[in-house]
Design a protein around this motif. Structure first.
Motif, PDB file in Angstrom:
ATOM      1  N   GLU A  98       0.839  -1.201   0.000  1.00  0.00           N
ATOM      2  CA  GLU A  98       0.000   0.000   0.000  1.00  0.00           C
ATOM      3  C   GLU A  98       0.874   1.252   0.000  1.00  0.00           C
ATOM      4  O   GLU A  98       1.702   1.437   0.893  1.00  0.00           O
ATOM      5  CB  GLU A  98      -0.923   0.016   1.213  1.00  0.00           C
ATOM      6  CG  GLU A  98      -1.861   1.210   1.216  1.00  0.00           C
ATOM      7  CD  GLU A  98      -2.855   1.186   2.368  1.00  0.00           C
ATOM      8  OE1 GLU A  98      -3.692   2.106   2.424  1.00  0.00           O
ATOM      9  OE2 GLU A  98      -2.794   0.268   3.211  1.00  0.00           O
ATOM     10  N   PHE A  99       0.675   2.090  -0.998  1.00  0.00           N
ATOM     11  CA  PHE A  99       1.428   3.335  -1.148  1.00  0.00           C
ATOM     12  C   PHE A  99       0.503   4.533  -1.000  1.00  0.00           C
ATOM     13  O   PHE A  99      -0.676   4.459  -1.325  1.00  0.00           O
ATOM     14  CB  PHE A  99       2.065   3.415  -2.545  1.00  0.00           C
ATOM     15  CG  PHE A  99       3.276   2.546  -2.722  1.00  0.00           C
ATOM     16  CD1 PHE A  99       4.549   3.033  -2.473  1.00  0.00           C
ATOM     17  CD2 PHE A  99       3.142   1.236  -3.159  1.00  0.00           C
ATOM     18  CE1 PHE A  99       5.660   2.235  -2.653  1.00  0.00           C
ATOM     19  CE2 PHE A  99       4.250   0.432  -3.345  1.00  0.00           C
ATOM     20  CZ  PHE A  99       5.518   0.923  -3.093  1.00  0.00           C
ATOM     21  N   GLY A 132      -3.845 -10.690  -7.515  1.00  0.00           N
ATOM     22  CA  GLY A 132      -3.619 -10.052  -6.219  1.00  0.00           C
ATOM     23  C   GLY A 132      -4.387  -8.749  -6.095  1.00  0.00           C
ATOM     24  O   GLY A 132      -4.889  -8.407  -5.024  1.00  0.00           O
ATOM     25  N   LEU A 133      -4.479  -8.023  -7.204  1.00  0.00           N
ATOM     26  CA  LEU A 133      -5.262  -6.780  -7.185  1.00  0.00           C
ATOM     27  C   LEU A 133      -6.738  -7.059  -6.934  1.00  0.00           C
ATOM     28  O   LEU A 133      -7.414  -6.293  -6.249  1.00  0.00           O
ATOM     29  CB  LEU A 133      -5.085  -6.022  -8.496  1.00  0.00           C
ATOM     30  CG  LEU A 133      -3.759  -5.309  -8.683  1.00  0.00           C
ATOM     31  CD1 LEU A 133      -3.652  -4.713 -10.074  1.00  0.00           C
ATOM     32  CD2 LEU A 133      -3.580  -4.223  -7.634  1.00  0.00           C
ATOM     33  N   GLN A 134      -7.249  -8.162  -7.479  1.00  0.00           N
ATOM     34  CA  GLN A 134      -8.648  -8.519  -7.247  1.00  0.00           C
ATOM     35  C   GLN A 134      -8.888  -8.790  -5.767  1.00  0.00           C
ATOM     36  O   GLN A 134      -9.924  -8.417  -5.219  1.00  0.00           O
ATOM     37  CB  GLN A 134      -9.033  -9.727  -8.094  1.00  0.00           C
ATOM     38  CG  GLN A 134      -9.092  -9.428  -9.569  1.00  0.00           C
ATOM     39  CD  GLN A 134      -9.364 -10.668 -10.415  1.00  0.00           C
ATOM     40  OE1 GLN A 134      -9.455 -11.778  -9.910  1.00  0.00           O
ATOM     41  NE2 GLN A 134      -9.469 -10.467 -11.715  1.00  0.00           N
ATOM     42  N   VAL A 135      -7.908  -9.425  -5.113  1.00  0.00           N
ATOM     43  CA  VAL A 135      -8.025  -9.683  -3.673  1.00  0.00           C
ATOM     44  C   VAL A 135      -8.040  -8.360  -2.914  1.00  0.00           C
ATOM     45  O   VAL A 135      -8.858  -8.163  -2.012  1.00  0.00           O
ATOM     46  CB  VAL A 135      -6.864 -10.590  -3.186  1.00  0.00           C
ATOM     47  CG1 VAL A 135      -6.829 -10.656  -1.666  1.00  0.00           C
ATOM     48  CG2 VAL A 135      -6.986 -11.978  -3.788  1.00  0.00           C
ATOM     49  N   SER A 136      -7.151  -7.436  -3.285  1.00  0.00           N
ATOM     50  CA  SER A 136      -7.091  -6.156  -2.570  1.00  0.00           C
ATOM     51  C   SER A 136      -8.363  -5.345  -2.802  1.00  0.00           C
ATOM     52  O   SER A 136      -8.849  -4.674  -1.891  1.00  0.00           O
ATOM     53  CB  SER A 136      -5.858  -5.353  -2.986  1.00  0.00           C
ATOM     54  OG  SER A 136      -5.979  -4.876  -4.305  1.00  0.00           O
ATOM     55  N   ASN A 142      -7.951   0.278  -3.401  1.00  0.00           N
ATOM     56  CA  ASN A 142      -7.891   0.650  -4.809  1.00  0.00           C
ATOM     57  C   ASN A 142      -6.550   0.292  -5.430  1.00  0.00           C
ATOM     58  O   ASN A 142      -5.527   0.263  -4.751  1.00  0.00           O
ATOM     59  CB  ASN A 142      -8.102   2.166  -4.975  1.00  0.00           C
ATOM     60  CG  ASN A 142      -9.481   2.595  -4.559  1.00  0.00           C
ATOM     61  OD1 ASN A 142     -10.452   1.905  -4.800  1.00  0.00           O
ATOM     62  ND2 ASN A 142      -9.561   3.749  -3.928  1.00  0.00           N
ATOM     63  N   GLN A 143      -6.580   0.094  -6.732  1.00  0.00           N
ATOM     64  CA  GLN A 143      -5.352  -0.082  -7.498  1.00  0.00           C
ATOM     65  C   GLN A 143      -4.680   1.282  -7.611  1.00  0.00           C
ATOM     66  O   GLN A 143      -5.341   2.313  -7.664  1.00  0.00           O
ATOM     67  CB  GLN A 143      -5.692  -0.629  -8.882  1.00  0.00           C
ATOM     68  CG  GLN A 143      -4.501  -0.906  -9.751  1.00  0.00           C
ATOM     69  CD  GLN A 143      -4.910  -1.572 -11.061  1.00  0.00           C
ATOM     70  OE1 GLN A 143      -5.966  -2.174 -11.153  1.00  0.00           O
ATOM     71  NE2 GLN A 143      -4.058  -1.452 -12.059  1.00  0.00           N
ATOM     72  N   LYS A 152      -2.908  17.420  -4.346  1.00  0.00           N
ATOM     73  CA  LYS A 152      -3.806  16.320  -3.963  1.00  0.00           C
ATOM     74  C   LYS A 152      -3.013  15.051  -3.653  1.00  0.00           C
ATOM     75  O   LYS A 152      -1.804  14.978  -3.835  1.00  0.00           O
ATOM     76  CB  LYS A 152      -4.818  16.036  -5.079  1.00  0.00           C
ATOM     77  CG  LYS A 152      -5.668  17.226  -5.455  1.00  0.00           C
ATOM     78  CD  LYS A 152      -6.546  17.670  -4.296  1.00  0.00           C
ATOM     79  CE  LYS A 152      -7.415  18.859  -4.717  1.00  0.00           C
ATOM     80  NZ  LYS A 152      -8.216  19.370  -3.647  1.00  0.00           N
ATOM     81  N   LYS A 153      -3.747  14.011  -3.188  1.00  0.00           N
ATOM     82  CA  LYS A 153      -3.121  12.748  -2.793  1.00  0.00           C
ATOM     83  C   LYS A 153      -3.776  11.565  -3.491  1.00  0.00           C
ATOM     84  O   LYS A 153      -4.908  11.672  -3.973  1.00  0.00           O
ATOM     85  CB  LYS A 153      -3.260  12.531  -1.279  1.00  0.00           C
ATOM     86  CG  LYS A 153      -2.565  13.554  -0.432  1.00  0.00           C
ATOM     87  CD  LYS A 153      -2.757  13.239   1.031  1.00  0.00           C
ATOM     88  CE  LYS A 153      -2.066  14.270   1.905  1.00  0.00           C
ATOM     89  NZ  LYS A 153      -2.145  13.905   3.328  1.00  0.00           N
ATOM     90  N   MET A 154      -3.068  10.442  -3.478  1.00  0.00           N
ATOM     91  CA  MET A 154      -3.585   9.174  -3.992  1.00  0.00           C
ATOM     92  C   MET A 154      -3.112   8.069  -3.060  1.00  0.00           C
ATOM     93  O   MET A 154      -1.998   8.100  -2.548  1.00  0.00           O
ATOM     94  CB  MET A 154      -3.066   8.912  -5.407  1.00  0.00           C
ATOM     95  CG  MET A 154      -3.416   7.524  -5.950  1.00  0.00           C
ATOM     96  SD  MET A 154      -2.593   7.164  -7.524  1.00  0.00           S
ATOM     97  CE  MET A 154      -3.755   7.905  -8.645  1.00  0.00           C
ATOM     98  N   ASN A 155      -3.978   7.092  -2.840  1.00  0.00           N
ATOM     99  CA  ASN A 155      -3.638   5.937  -2.023  1.00  0.00           C
ATOM    100  C   ASN A 155      -4.086   4.700  -2.773  1.00  0.00           C
ATOM    101  O   ASN A 155      -5.161   4.693  -3.375  1.00  0.00           O
ATOM    102  CB  ASN A 155      -4.362   6.043  -0.671  1.00  0.00           C
ATOM    103  CG  ASN A 155      -4.061   4.870   0.228  1.00  0.00           C
ATOM    104  OD1 ASN A 155      -4.579   3.785   0.013  1.00  0.00           O
ATOM    105  ND2 ASN A 155      -3.227   5.088   1.213  1.00  0.00           N
ATOM    106  N   GLY A 156      -3.266   3.662  -2.756  1.00  0.00           N
ATOM    107  CA  GLY A 156      -3.656   2.443  -3.440  1.00  0.00           C
ATOM    108  C   GLY A 156      -2.655   1.314  -3.252  1.00  0.00           C
ATOM    109  O   GLY A 156      -1.635   1.465  -2.586  1.00  0.00           O
ATOM    110  N   ILE A 157      -2.992   0.196  -3.875  1.00  0.00           N
ATOM    111  CA  ILE A 157      -2.235  -1.054  -3.716  1.00  0.00           C
ATOM    112  C   ILE A 157      -1.554  -1.437  -5.022  1.00  0.00           C
ATOM    113  O   ILE A 157      -2.124  -1.305  -6.101  1.00  0.00           O
ATOM    114  CB  ILE A 157      -3.196  -2.208  -3.320  1.00  0.00           C
ATOM    115  CG1 ILE A 157      -3.879  -1.911  -1.985  1.00  0.00           C
ATOM    116  CG2 ILE A 157      -2.489  -3.547  -3.297  1.00  0.00           C
ATOM    117  CD1 ILE A 157      -3.017  -2.026  -0.783  1.00  0.00           C
ATOM    118  N   ILE A 158      -0.333  -1.932  -4.879  1.00  0.00           N
ATOM    119  CA  ILE A 158       0.354  -2.656  -5.943  1.00  0.00           C
ATOM    120  C   ILE A 158       0.460  -4.082  -5.423  1.00  0.00           C
ATOM    121  O   ILE A 158       0.921  -4.297  -4.290  1.00  0.00           O
ATOM    122  CB  ILE A 158       1.770  -2.088  -6.209  1.00  0.00           C
ATOM    123  CG1 ILE A 158       1.713  -0.631  -6.623  1.00  0.00           C
ATOM    124  CG2 ILE A 158       2.498  -2.921  -7.242  1.00  0.00           C
ATOM    125  CD1 ILE A 158       1.150  -0.384  -7.991  1.00  0.00           C
ATOM    126  N   ALA A 159       0.038  -5.057  -6.210  1.00  0.00           N
ATOM    127  CA  ALA A 159       0.042  -6.450  -5.758  1.00  0.00           C
ATOM    128  C   ALA A 159       1.039  -7.277  -6.569  1.00  0.00           C
ATOM    129  O   ALA A 159       1.136  -7.120  -7.789  1.00  0.00           O
ATOM    130  CB  ALA A 159      -1.352  -7.050  -5.894  1.00  0.00           C
TER     131      ALA A 159
END
Length: 189
Positions: A98-99, A132-136, A142-143, A152-159
């Motif tokens: 998560e970034f 892995g993205l589907q699991v997250s 979010n991807q 602004k900011k962004m938060n999401g997952i790299i799987a």
């Protein structure tokens, strides 16, 4: 003096001047390299200022890296065996990273989970894993793809799908496509 002797004399003089200039150039270059070696050898000896000016290139989980007004933090990593619908290959686990990206620059930036991230698990190159993205996403995460407006900011997952017995993970992030510098996050299991 004859004309041929004059030409020969001029050629000799020109050659001597060229050779002398070449020798001076070599000596000057050698002295310059010697000065650089002396500076390099003394720069690290007890010089706190030189240590402060060294730019940090590797970051751990929870540390924030900044480049041209763009801040990137690897907030957390989670291993997952999947869910009832999606599982990793036998002997593997999903590694969800998560970034958070904060754009403090004056222009919008585009983040691509494919183009902006490069990963290595135990020194082997690996790609983002769609399963892995589907699991997250099933867990409400979010991807990490899209644009981030200035301020602004962004938060999401790299799987990624990694061996269950992985040891070291290295993720290089290029927040600015035109920059030659990557931000590297390194962490161990």
């Amino acid at each position: 003096m004859s004309r041929e002797k004059k030409k020969g004399s001029c050629l000799k003089t020109a050659l001597i001047v060229i050779v002398v200039l070449a020798i001076l150039g070599v000596i000057g270059t050698a002295l310059g390299k010697k000065d650089d070696k002396v500076k390099d050898a003394t720069a690290g000896k007890g010089d706190a200022k030189s240590e402060e000016t060294k730019e940090k290139t590797e970051f751990a989980i929870g540390e924030t890296a900044e480049q041209k007004g763009i801040q990137i933090t690897l907030l957390s990593t989670t291993e997952s065996s999947g869910n009832e619908f999606t599982t990793p290959d036998e002997g593997n686990v999903f590694l969800l990273c998560e970034f958070e990206i904060t754009n403090n620059s004056e222009k919008d930036i585009a983040i691509s989970s494919i183009a902006s991230f490069e990963a290595y698990c135990d020194d082997y190159s690996i790609n983002q894993d769609i399963l892995g993205l589907q699991v997250s996403e099933a867990e409400g995460k979010n991807q990490l793809d899209g644009s981030v407006a200035a301020g602004k900011k962004m938060n999401g997952i790299i799987a990624y799908q990694v061996p269950a017995e992985w040891s070291t993970m290295e993720i290089k992030v290029s927040p600015d496509f035109w920059s030659s510098k990557d931000i590297t996050f390194v962490f161990n299991k």
